[in-house]
Design a protein around this motif. Sequence first.
Motif, PDB file in Angstrom:
ATOM      1  N   TYR A  17      14.653 -69.128  54.806  1.00 59.49           N
ATOM      2  CA  TYR A  17      15.223 -68.184  53.785  1.00 59.49           C
ATOM      3  C   TYR A  17      14.759 -66.822  53.551  1.00 59.49           C
ATOM      4  O   TYR A  17      15.685 -66.050  54.025  1.00 59.49           O
ATOM      5  N   TYR A  20      16.128 -64.936  56.587  1.00 61.23           N
ATOM      6  CA  TYR A  20      17.612 -64.877  56.895  1.00 61.23           C
ATOM      7  C   TYR A  20      18.324 -66.048  57.592  1.00 61.23           C
ATOM      8  O   TYR A  20      19.596 -65.822  57.978  1.00 61.23           O
ATOM      9  N   PRO A  23      20.647 -68.287  55.425  1.00 59.70           N
ATOM     10  CA  PRO A  23      22.112 -67.378  54.989  1.00 59.70           C
ATOM     11  C   PRO A  23      22.890 -66.606  56.169  1.00 59.70           C
ATOM     12  O   PRO A  23      24.323 -66.849  55.920  1.00 59.70           O
ATOM     13  N   LEU A  24      22.330 -66.484  57.147  1.00 57.32           N
ATOM     14  CA  LEU A  24      23.351 -65.878  58.506  1.00 57.32           C
ATOM     15  C   LEU A  24      23.973 -66.837  59.083  1.00 57.32           C
ATOM     16  O   LEU A  24      25.094 -66.641  59.410  1.00 57.32           O
ATOM     17  N   PHE A 260      13.964 -59.733  49.001  1.00 60.18           N
ATOM     18  CA  PHE A 260      15.405 -60.631  49.341  1.00 60.18           C
ATOM     19  C   PHE A 260      15.236 -62.125  48.915  1.00 60.18           C
ATOM     20  O   PHE A 260      16.145 -62.812  48.235  1.00 60.18           O
ATOM     21  N   MET A 266      20.115 -63.950  47.662  1.00 52.80           N
ATOM     22  CA  MET A 266      19.505 -65.255  47.781  1.00 52.80           C
ATOM     23  C   MET A 266      19.463 -66.568  46.994  1.00 52.80           C
ATOM     24  O   MET A 266      20.027 -67.537  47.392  1.00 52.80           O
TER      25      MET A 266
END
Length: 477
Positions: A17, A20, A23-24, A260, A266
């Motif tokens: 996480y 990224y 999330p990506l 983030f 997040m």
Amino acid sequence: MSNPLHPIVSVLNTALYDFYIVPLFLIVAGVFLSVRLGFPQVRYLIETFRVTREKPLHKHGISSFAALMVSTASRVGTGNIVGVSSAICLGGPGAIFWMWVIAILGAASAFVESTLAQIYKRHDDVSGHSYGGPSYYIHTALGKRWLGVLFSGFVLLTYIVGYNLLASYNIQDSLTGYKFYDKASTPFIVGFILAALFALCIWEGAKKISTITSYLVPFMGTIYVIVAFGIIIYNISNVPAMFGTIFKNAFSFDAGFGGFAGSCIMYGIKRGLYSNEAGMGSAPNASASASVSHPVKQGLVQSLSVFIDTLLICSATALMCLSTNIEPSKDISGIIYVQKSLASVLGSNGAIFITFSMCLFGYTTLIGNYYYTEGCLRFILNRRPTKKIRNVFKTIATAIVFLGATSSASFAWDSADLCQGLMVLVNIPVILILSPIAIKALKNYTDQKKKGLEPVYIAKECGVEQPTDYWNPGQKL
């Protein structure tokens, strides 16, 4: 109770996480599939509601609605209450906006994965039902059985371990505010009761699970939304400022990018994924069981499940809490924030209602989660599990439900986050690779609708060259 595995789980979570990766994967896939398919999750919403009313093609088949309720039973759970509260208290009100974004985009991923599950589903000669999921379309369409086995393993970890640990923990945690709660004994008592009720259900089989959830899920969801809406109306004067806070916080530099891992973005993504599961490859395990005339029908229905979960149930919790004058903070993260919000309007009855909701949400989550794992166990073994194996598996699943009630909050949440992230890493690339098959299926469906026909799917006419148990002349629909 501390767990020696927690440090390892925490490090792996950071990798997935903070850098990224998860999330990506979710955002890129959601945007690409939404645009490539023309936003079917929105464009065909009316058609989706029509499809949910259809009866199964076969007398003993599972209806599209029943399969929807099984997947919704897993999606709609304690995360809709505790997960939303945690996202707001730890990430800020703007986390709700990012949950909405993930849901809308993720509905396209849900459409593709469930459509694929229907196309490549298998027929069970013993029960007469169909079964399947990502492991099966990975094996059949890509020819990668080893990858299907790996994914099945991740599903078992996520739903039997991660999610059921968390659901069980959240149920017992909802009792902490009562005088009878004893830190030393109550978790064990609650764990035993939950394990007993869980075992009672899963030993009755998949058909029983779909029947139970088809009644419980609409009932509990409707009552919860009505109460939440009542709270919002009671605090109607706070609503304009509430929405202003959500959008301002969502696009705040400090809230969104100042660290983030702890940002509203997040927490919105983490809790949004935990809640709606879009793109993880979980719902397809239920989707494959539905008896429909065209795979796209179940794809549309499962995209609706994402909306029910996040845009309806999660939003109900978020707006209910934020409309009150209770200020969210780290100190009251979780069930306490929700209880305080309800108590500000309903008094002590608010705590009773949220406890009842948590228990009902949590129980359907436990049994819905188990439903997903049966097909994966079958895939790993490459045959129908014997009665002895099934009983051992059910016993282990029941024991984990008991252990969840006695675990720590941080370990339960981190385990769930890690397991769901691993599923995303496998399923998202697969559905992107196989998306042309779903795109052709959607075009086939819409072309037949334009001609005034009830869509019927023929696999080879839609470019599916691999052998399938359904969808070709002479086979079952």
